[in-house]
Scaffold this active site. Structure first.
Site, PDB file in Angstrom:
ATOM      1  N   HIS A 102     -36.072 -40.097  52.247  1.00  0.00           N
ATOM      2  CA  HIS A 102     -36.099 -40.503  50.851  1.00  0.00           C
ATOM      3  C   HIS A 102     -35.990 -39.308  49.908  1.00  0.00           C
ATOM      4  O   HIS A 102     -35.563 -39.467  48.761  1.00  0.00           O
ATOM      5  CB  HIS A 102     -37.374 -41.296  50.565  1.00  0.00           C
ATOM      6  CG  HIS A 102     -37.305 -42.707  51.049  1.00  0.00           C
ATOM      7  ND1 HIS A 102     -37.882 -43.763  50.379  1.00  0.00           N
ATOM      8  CD2 HIS A 102     -36.704 -43.251  52.133  1.00  0.00           C
ATOM      9  CE1 HIS A 102     -37.650 -44.889  51.026  1.00  0.00           C
ATOM     10  NE2 HIS A 102     -36.943 -44.592  52.105  1.00  0.00           N
ATOM     11  N   HIS A 291     -34.174 -46.641  62.131  1.00  0.00           N
ATOM     12  CA  HIS A 291     -34.964 -47.817  62.483  1.00  0.00           C
ATOM     13  C   HIS A 291     -35.315 -47.887  63.959  1.00  0.00           C
ATOM     14  O   HIS A 291     -35.931 -48.854  64.409  1.00  0.00           O
ATOM     15  CB  HIS A 291     -34.226 -49.082  62.043  1.00  0.00           C
ATOM     16  CG  HIS A 291     -34.218 -49.249  60.553  1.00  0.00           C
ATOM     17  ND1 HIS A 291     -33.643 -50.327  59.934  1.00  0.00           N
ATOM     18  CD2 HIS A 291     -34.731 -48.468  59.553  1.00  0.00           C
ATOM     19  CE1 HIS A 291     -33.784 -50.205  58.622  1.00  0.00           C
ATOM     20  NE2 HIS A 291     -34.439 -49.078  58.373  1.00  0.00           N
TER      21      HIS A 291
END
Length: 764
Positions: A102, A291
């Site tokens: 992020h 993920h």
């Protein structure tokens, strides 16, 4: 008597305003009173006075680190769960990957802003976006590392390196790491992040910044940054943005507007990741690779959470999103509202994410707080262990944005390739992660450390190393004479050099004259570069280069150096023609890039939609702000101060640098000579400034005595007389004693721009 140490008892605050109805109402700021004011102060952020480490040599300090011990220390922290914020599965690795992702993922290719380069994740607005929920905890968990290494390790480098270490402790072989990111010490107030509102108010004015699903309803129902329908062919994201929703890094995991449609999500993913400089394979690698680890959290109603860090009370000490349920963490953790993990072993590198995604069918369900997610239909699907409660397990889950990889034909093809060849997938994710976390660092000359890969990658805009002796002062003088003795005009030579150097963006350190990409596609045919004239200049300089290199033995000169040298020689002539003898600095050592190592599509993003230095504006591109505001942004990308911006514009105008050869702003009767005439006319009271139409894009400068139109101008010319800060600077150069100062300052600013990309010879 009231206790005035308690702000609740203050009837009036001299700094914040007056109490009305129990609330302190802020006194209107200058921007509140004058919302159309050009905020020139944006050029003066990041001053040394704000940096407590301005006296530190970060390059030397970082290189002195015991790098192996540093990584060992980080990895020990990642597997040492803390009671105040227990680690999922006893391993902080997954949440640190998210932190690094992020931080880097705010990068956007349109203007090079965002990214991990300055550790901006520490400041508003990014630190309080709902998509960054609980990253404040991740940063505090690694504070012991920052505390130990102090000034030798920036937060920006630590955040990315921690992400790498997190991958490594879970069995993933990273591609490499480079240090060299220098921390910012104040929030970025100039970057436009798009519409960020909450129930009609600015995001920072809300109490929590989230609603039931964790994102503003206004953005769900009326996403102001998009045009068109996600199901239709025309669906375009506002320039220069890359995130598809307010307060997000990439896309809404529930689909556009939380609509739960995987195909709509795929369209958003492709647009968003492309604007972050990622192709389809890199996009799938990042999503599938990321993920493979960790889980998502959605156990507590967002309206129960406290304010984001920037709005949290003083006693929170920088922590946001206070969770009142249970201990406020562990099994009660809340981030994006989706609950669960993608695999049965969330702290191990494997291919289970893709296997699970394609092996099973999924039905739409809801998380405990009502967010859209997907659960396997088949009863034999894997279970994922609870991150904190021993013996408890739940079905794996997928997000709408995960199913997008399955339903989109191109993404599906990449997924199938990754499933067939796990080693290929591993390499693809390693390289995509490296690109993600290093994309905004610029040339490899800025890279520090022992883990910098030797391989050159096309997204690094590689330029060959110098392989010859450089020209000496006498040869520089001789080459200047050859250039000026050619048929090339001062204006043409200045245009070639400025067009090459001014592509530089300080945001991501891309562009500039080094590499001579001004002679390659796409730059040599950009309309704002006066391509017919430019290519004539380049052909002439190539002939001079060929003759010199054939006759000078082991001393050579590159085309890139000649382009800059031609501009310097032209400025010296322009000053001489005006009666001033000057010497413009020139530093050789640039090299020429090859077409094979030039990504045409990527470099086309460097073309400005509006460039006030050349009085260029593309009305077909969706920027709906005044031209002078984009001009300010251009100056900011060149890291110019307000005086540098002002003096360069005045000099370029009298040197006739308008892209279309127009006379707008050429306030002189002796064009081609380096004079302060632009400023003298601009500040003269002999003229009135009359708009040509109601659009107020073009103006006539009419003599007050007889109405004669002597000059024409654009907004990008007249702003230097209308804005109070810029006018005061312009008056310095317009004064009777201002011409010598103007020439001196113009030359200094010119040299700065020519050298912006020379990280081979300057400190970054």
């Amino acid at each position: 008597m009231k206790d005035i140490s308690n702000p609740e008892n203050l009837a009036m605050c001299p700094f914040r305003g007056t109490r009305i109805g129990g609330a302190i109402v802020s006194t209107p700021t200058t921007d509140d009173w004058w919302p159309n004011r050009l905020q020139v102060e944006f050029l003066h952020q990041e001053q040394p006075i704000s940096n407590p480490l301005s006296d530190e040599d970060y390059k030397a300090a970082f290189n002195s680190l015991d790098y192996d011990q540093l990584k060992k220390d980080i990895k020990e922290v990642l597997v040492s769960s803390q009671d105040w914020w227990p680690a999922d599965y006893g391993n902080y690795g997954p949440q640190m990957i998210r932190m690094a992702w992020h931080s880097a993922g705010t990068y956007r290719i349109a203007d090079g802003r965002g990214g991990a380069g300055q550790g901006m994740q520490r400041f508003a607005p990014i630190n309080s976006w709902w998509d960054n929920g609980n990253i404040d905890k991740s940063q505090r968990l690694i504070w012991p590392i920052k505390k130990k290494y102090g000034a030798a390790l920036s937060w920006a480098d630590l955040i990315v390196l921690t992400g790498n270490c997190a991958l490594e402790i879970m069995g993933f072989p990273t591609y490499g790491f480079a240090g060299g990111r220098r921390d910012a010490w104040e929030p970025d107030r100039s970057t436009y992040w798009g519409p960020e509102f909450w129930d009609g108010k600015k995001y920072e004015e809300s109490q929590t910044g989230v609603n039931r699903k964790g994102h503003p309803e206004e953005m769900v129902n009326n996403n102001l940054r998009w045009k068109g329908d996600p199901k239709e062919e025309y669906h375009d994201l506002e320039n220069p943005l890359a995130a598809t929703h307010s307060n997000l890094i990439y896309v809404n995991p529930e689909g556009p507007g939380a609509n739960g449609d995987p195909m709509d999500s795929a369209r958003n993913i492709r647009e968003s990741f492309a604007r972050m400089a990622m192709n389809d394979e890199e996009t799938v690698a990042l999503i599938a690779g990321g993920h493979a680890f960790g889980k998502s959290h959605g156990m507590v109603e967002p309206d129960k959470l406290g304010a984001a860090p920037e709005a949290a009370p003083m006693e929170a000490q920088g922590f946001g999103w206070h969770n009142p349920v249970g201990n406020g963490n562990a099994e009660n953790t809340m981030t994006n509202g989706i609950e669960g993990s993608w695999t049965s072993n969330p702290t191990n590198w494997d291919n289970d994410y893709l296997i699970n995604l394609f092996k099973y069918d999924y039905k739409q369900t809801k998380s405990p707080i009502g967010a859209i997610q997907w659960t396997p239909v088949q009863e034999d699907a894997p279970q994922t262990p609870d991150a904190h409660i021993p013996g408890k397990s739940e079905p794996i889950m997928m997000m709408t944005s995960d199913l997008a990889l399955k339903v989109d034909p191109a993404y599906r093809k990449v997924c199938e390739k990754f499933m067939e060849d796990f080693d290929y997938f591993t390499t693809a994710f390693a390289k995509a992660w490296y690109k993600l976390t290093h994309r905004d660092m610029g040339p490899k000359d800025r890279y520090l450390g022992t883990e910098v890969p030797a391989e050159d990658l096309i997204w690094q805009d590689p330029i060959p190393a110098v392989d010859h002796k450089l020209v000496n002062d006498q040869q520089i003088s001789d080459l200047k004479k050859q250039i000026l003795d050619s048929s090339l005009s001062v204006s043409a030579l200045v245009n070639a050099a400025w067009s090459a150097a001014s592509t530089y963006r300080h945001s991501d350190k891309r562009g500039g004259a080094n590499g001579a990409r001004i002679a390659l596609e796409p730059q040599n045919n950009w309309d704002l570069n006066r391509p017919k004239e430019l290519n004539k200049v380049l052909d002439t300089l190539k002939n001079i280069q060929s003759d010199f290199n054939q006759s000078s033995g082991d001393i050579k000169i590159s085309l890139a150096d000649l382009v800059v040298l031609g501009g310097c020689a032209a400025i010296e002539k322009a000053a001489s023609d005006a009666g001033k003898t000057i010497k413009v600095p020139f530093t050789p050592g640039r090299m020429d890039a090859s077409p094979e190592w030039t990504d045409v599509e990527s470099f086309d993003w460097l073309k400005p939609v509006s460039d006030g230095f050349k009085n260029y504006h593309n009305n077909n591109v969706g920027y709906h702000v005044a031209q002078e505001r984009i001009f300010l942004d251009r100056a900011n990308l060149l890291s110019l101060s307000a005086p540098e911006w002002t003096v360069l514009t005045g000099g370029l105008r009298v040197l006739e640098q308008n892209y279309d050869y127009s006379k707008h702003g050429v306030f002189t009767q002796r064009p081609g000579q380096l004079t302060n005439d632009f400023f003298q006319v601009l500040t003269s009271m002999d003229y009135e400034w009359v708009p040509k139409s109601s659009s107020k894009l073009l103006f006539d400068l009419k003599r007050r005595d007889n109405g004669q139109v002597d000059y024409t101008a654009t907004r990008n010319d007249l702003v230097f007389g209308s804005n109070a800060q810029l006018r005061n600077i312009a008056e310095v150069y317009a004064a009777d004693d201002g011409n010598d100062r103007f020439i001196h300052d113009f030359v200094a600013a010119w040299d700065k721009v020519m050298m912006l990309d020379r990280y081979d010879v300057k400190d970054s």
